[in-house]
Design a protein around this motif. Structure first.
Motif, short mmCIF file in Angstrom:
data_model
loop_
_atom_site.label_atom_id
_atom_site.label_comp_id
_atom_site.label_asym_id
_atom_site.label_seq_id
_atom_site.Cartn_x
_atom_site.Cartn_y
_atom_site.Cartn_z
N GLN A 1 0.82 -1.18 0.00
CA GLN A 1 0.00 0.00 0.00
C GLN A 1 0.88 1.25 0.00
OE1 GLN A 1 0.59 -1.99 2.42
NE2 GLN A 1 0.57 -1.04 4.44
N VAL A 2 0.28 2.34 -0.39
CA VAL A 2 1.02 3.60 -0.47
C VAL A 2 1.32 4.11 0.94
CG1 VAL A 2 0.92 6.01 -1.17
CG2 VAL A 2 0.02 4.23 -2.68
N GLN A 3 2.58 4.47 1.14
CA GLN A 3 2.99 5.07 2.40
C GLN A 3 3.83 6.31 2.12
OE1 GLN A 3 4.83 1.85 4.79
NE2 GLN A 3 3.16 2.20 6.22
N LEU A 4 3.58 7.34 2.91
CA LEU A 4 4.34 8.58 2.82
C LEU A 4 4.80 8.92 4.23
CD1 LEU A 4 1.81 10.55 0.59
CD2 LEU A 4 3.90 9.43 -0.19
N VAL A 5 6.10 9.11 4.39
CA VAL A 5 6.65 9.38 5.72
C VAL A 5 7.49 10.65 5.65
CG1 VAL A 5 8.04 8.53 7.62
CG2 VAL A 5 6.67 6.92 6.26
N GLU A 6 7.03 11.68 6.35
CA GLU A 6 7.74 12.96 6.37
C GLU A 6 8.77 12.99 7.50
OE1 GLU A 6 3.30 14.07 5.56
OE2 GLU A 6 4.45 12.70 6.85
N SER A 7 9.80 13.78 7.28
CA SER A 7 10.80 14.02 8.31
C SER A 7 11.46 15.37 8.04
CB SER A 7 11.84 12.90 8.33
OG SER A 7 12.52 12.82 7.09
N GLY A 8 12.21 15.85 9.02
CA GLY A 8 12.98 17.08 8.82
C GLY A 8 12.42 18.31 9.48
N GLY A 9 11.25 18.20 10.09
CA GLY A 9 10.68 19.36 10.76
C GLY A 9 11.47 19.72 12.01
N GLY A 10 11.14 20.86 12.58
CA GLY A 10 11.81 21.29 13.79
C GLY A 10 11.54 22.75 14.08
N SER A 11 12.32 23.29 14.98
CA SER A 11 12.20 24.70 15.36
C SER A 11 13.36 25.48 14.77
CB SER A 11 12.19 24.84 16.88
OG SER A 11 11.06 24.23 17.44
N VAL A 12 13.06 26.65 14.24
CA VAL A 12 14.08 27.49 13.62
C VAL A 12 13.72 28.94 13.84
CG1 VAL A 12 12.89 27.47 11.39
CG2 VAL A 12 15.39 27.80 11.47
N GLN A 13 14.73 29.79 13.85
CA GLN A 13 14.49 31.22 13.99
C GLN A 13 14.06 31.84 12.67
OE1 GLN A 13 18.08 32.90 15.66
NE2 GLN A 13 17.44 32.39 17.75
N PRO A 14 13.35 32.95 12.72
CA PRO A 14 12.98 33.64 11.47
C PRO A 14 14.22 33.91 10.63
CG PRO A 14 11.80 34.60 13.32
CD PRO A 14 12.79 33.63 13.91
N GLY A 15 14.06 33.69 9.33
CA GLY A 15 15.18 33.84 8.41
C GLY A 15 15.97 32.57 8.19
N GLY A 16 15.71 31.56 8.99
CA GLY A 16 16.42 30.30 8.88
C GLY A 16 15.89 29.40 7.79
N SER A 17 16.47 28.21 7.71
CA SER A 17 16.12 27.25 6.67
C SER A 17 15.89 25.87 7.27
CB SER A 17 17.25 27.16 5.64
OG SER A 17 17.46 28.39 4.99
#
Length: 125
Positions: A1-17
């Motif tokens: 079956q189709v699976q989608l797994v996100e990663s990479g989120g977090g906290s960052v200051q304005p102007g960050g990446s």
């Protein structure tokens, strides 16, 4: 079956990446329309950027020039590079996929059949 797994989120200051990843399985990567959506508390889910099966992207006006979508077919992974982040970018970010979304409906969440669980992005000083 189709699976989608996100990663990479977090906290960052304005102007960050940040760079989000969406690992996909259960379908032939590159043959589905795919996209990134986000939902802030109390707000409707909205499109960030979507890409049709030909790889042509459509960006929401609010992120044009700051965000970039890409994919690695060898890794079955979709990416979202987010630069110059603002407080208003704070939201849960979702990856979505669909086998038959027409290009004129790419930015409509209702057109996508498959969704990941989401990854939180918080932009705050």
């Amino acid at each position: 079956q189709v699976q989608l797994v996100e990663s990479g989120g977090g906290s960052v200051q304005p102007g960050g990446s940040l760079r989000l990843s969406c690992a996909a399985s259960g379908f032939t990567f590159g043959t589905y329309s795919m996209g990134w959506f986000r939902q802030a508390p109390g707000k409707a889910r909205e499109a960030v950027v979507c890409m049709d099966s030909d790889g042509t992207p459509s960006y929401a006006d609010s992120v044009k020039g700051r965000f970039d979508i890409s994919q690695d077919n060898a890794k079955n992974t979709l990416y979202l590079q987010m630069n110059s982040l603002k407080a208003e970018d704070t939201a849960m970010y979702y990856c979505a996929a669909d086998p038959s979304t027409p290009w004129w409906k790419l930015l409509l969440p209702s057109q996508y059949k498959y969704w990941g669980q989401g990854t939180q992005v918080t932009v705050s000083s």
